[in-house]
Every structure is written in structure tokens, then in C-alpha cells.
Design a protein around this motif. Structure first.
Motif, PDB file in Angstrom:
ATOM      1  N   ALA A   1     132.779 124.993  21.086  1.00  0.00           N
ATOM      2  CA  ALA A   1     132.370 123.199  21.012  1.00  0.00           C
ATOM      3  C   ALA A   1     133.948 122.455  21.901  1.00  0.00           C
ATOM      4  N   GLY A   2     133.315 121.735  23.134  1.00  0.00           N
ATOM      5  CA  GLY A   2     134.663 120.926  23.031  1.00  0.00           C
ATOM      6  C   GLY A   2     136.234 121.853  24.048  1.00  0.00           C
ATOM      7  N   TRP A   3     135.338 123.212  24.118  1.00  0.00           N
ATOM      8  CA  TRP A   3     136.675 124.125  25.035  1.00  0.00           C
ATOM      9  C   TRP A   3     136.250 124.595  25.923  1.00  0.00           C
TER      10      TRP A   3
ATOM     11  N   THR B   1     134.964 119.609  14.733  1.00  0.00           N
ATOM     12  CA  THR B   1     134.915 118.159  15.984  1.00  0.00           C
ATOM     13  C   THR B   1     135.279 117.804  16.995  1.00  0.00           C
ATOM     14  N   GLY B   2     137.198 119.174  17.062  1.00  0.00           N
ATOM     15  CA  GLY B   2     138.175 118.856  18.303  1.00  0.00           C
ATOM     16  C   GLY B   2     139.012 118.075  17.404  1.00  0.00           C
ATOM     17  N   ASP B   3     138.921 117.540  15.926  1.00  0.00           N
ATOM     18  CA  ASP B   3     139.919 116.447  15.765  1.00  0.00           C
ATOM     19  C   ASP B   3     141.261 117.502  14.837  1.00  0.00           C
TER      20      ASP B   3
ATOM     21  N   PRO C   1     132.444 125.915  30.314  1.00  0.00           N
ATOM     22  CA  PRO C   1     132.726 125.730  29.249  1.00  0.00           C
ATOM     23  C   PRO C   1     131.774 126.817  28.796  1.00  0.00           C
TER      24      PRO C   1
ATOM     25  N   ASP D   1     143.269 122.204  17.366  1.00  0.00           N
ATOM     26  CA  ASP D   1     142.106 122.320  17.742  1.00  0.00           C
ATOM     27  C   ASP D   1     142.745 121.049  18.856  1.00  0.00           C
TER      28      ASP D   1
END
Length: 218
Positions: free
Chosen positions: A30-32, A76-78, A26, A82
């Protein structure tokens, strides 16, 4: 110019020194994963090259601090871009290809920055800035992403102290308030941008500023 070059060189060196196995860890975004962050840096390098050859004649509309669009809601990654980044990063397959692409474009972006006239005006994101302000804004970008790159790799080399201090000063300008002096530059950047949740003691020390955090920059 010197701080832009220093922060960018330090970040690219940190990527070059990242072992293949660590590309699947990670990152601080966040999320990447680390590989997703490196792919994002390739796009950042492209953006620098494009902006530096996009001259503008009108008066500047932004400076290094107001360049940033600030929200208080973490991503949020949405967002379409992203969400695209992890797919692009996965398509590289071999981390060595990502390293090569970043080194190739990143070196060019670094050379273009050194050659650019700091007083010249450029256009990006529908706004006009001087080259000096644009490159100063990117000291914050590179320093934050350097921290993201090593977020779960404690033995990795940290950003230079000079660029950490400069990035802190710019974030305080964006916040229109200083962070407590007892906060380290790294903690200011992580807490201020929502990369780390402040402790109760830190939140109390930050006072009213804590109510306006995080400062999510885009």
C-alpha cells in the motif's frame, strides 16, 4: 538454503523482466509503486549481507517464525523508513539504475547465503538466530514481495510453487493455525497478510482465524 536461493533468484528475475513503464504502476504494498518496492529490495539485500557477517555467540532468541514482529494494523506510510523509500526510489530516475543496483547487491547477498554455515548464529534487530532460520524467514519475505511486484501485472511470472507452499507453511506457523485447505497458497499469503480483503465466503471458511487477521509482518 535451496528455497532461499530459489525464491530470491525468482524475485530478481521478475524485477529484471519488469518493463520500464511498469515501474510507475502500483505494487501490492500500500502506497508504494513498483519502483519503491524494488528500492526496498535493495535495502533488504543490504540487510542480508550485513546480518550474515554479524556473528553472535549467545543462544538463539528467535526462529524463522518468531523472527517476525506481528501486528494487526496495516502500515499507513507514516513510518520514517516507509516514507523515505519513495524518495530514494525517485532519486534513481532511470529504472535501469535500480535494476543494476538490485542485481549487484542481490547477487552478492545470494552468494553470501550459499556460503554461510546454516548452524552459525547471527544477530539482527537485537535478536539472535541461526543462519538457517534467518534465511528461512526470508523465503516468506521474498515470496510476499514477488506477489507485491506482480500485483497489478497479471502477465508477469508468479513465484515458484515450492516457495509459495513454504511461505504458506511459515505464515500458518506464525498464525498458530492452518488456513482452509481450499485456499490456494497465493490466497493464503494475500489474505493472511492483509494484501487482499477476504470475501464473505472466505471469511466464513476461515472461522475464528479470520478474527485475528491480518497478520502484518515487520
Amino acid at each position: 538454503m535451496e528455497l532461499f536461493s530459489q525464491s530470491w533468484a525468482a524475485l530478481r528475475t521478475a524485477v529484471a523482466e519488469t518493463p520500464d513503464d511498469d515501474f510507475g504502476l502500483p505494487s501490492g504494498c500500500a502506497g508504494w509503486l513498483v519502483r519503491d518496492l524494488v528500492c526496498h529490495l535493495v535495502i533488504d539485500a543490504q540487510d542480508v549481507l550485513i546480518t550474515l557477517v554479524t556473528p553472535a555467540e549467545s543462544e538463539p532468541t528467535r526462529n524463522a517464525a518468531t523472527y517476525w514482529e506481528v501486528s494487526h494494523t496495516p502500515p499507513t506510510g507514516d513510518d520514517l523508513l516507509d516514507a523515505l523509500i519513495p524518495r530514494l526510489a525517485a532519486a534513481y530516475g532511470d529504472p535501469g539504475l535500480l535494476r543494476f543496483h538490485l542485481d549487484d547487491l542481490g547477487s552478492a547477498a545470494g552468494r553470501a547465503a550459499v556460503l554461510a554455515d546454516r548452524a552459525a548464529r547471527v544477530s539482527t534487530k537485537g535478536q539472535v538466530l541461526t543462519v538457517g532460520d534467518y534465511l528461512s524467514a526470508y523465503v516468506l519475505e521474498w515470496t510476499l514481495h514477488h506477489l507485491d511486484l506482480i500485483a497489478h501485472r497479471p502477465s508477469a511470472t508468479a513465484p515458484p510453487a515450492e516457495t509459495l507452499g513454504t511461505a504458506r507453511a511459515l505464515l500458518e506457523e506464525i498464525a498458530e493455525a492452518p488456513f482452509p485447505t481450499e485456499f490456494s497458497d497465493t490466497d493464503v499469503l494475500l489474505i493472511g497478510t492483509g494484501r487482499r480483503t477476504p470475501t464473505d465466503v472466505e471469511r466464513a471458511a476461515a472461522g475464528e482465524l479470520a478474527e485475528r487477521l491480518p497478520l502484518v509482518l515487520a
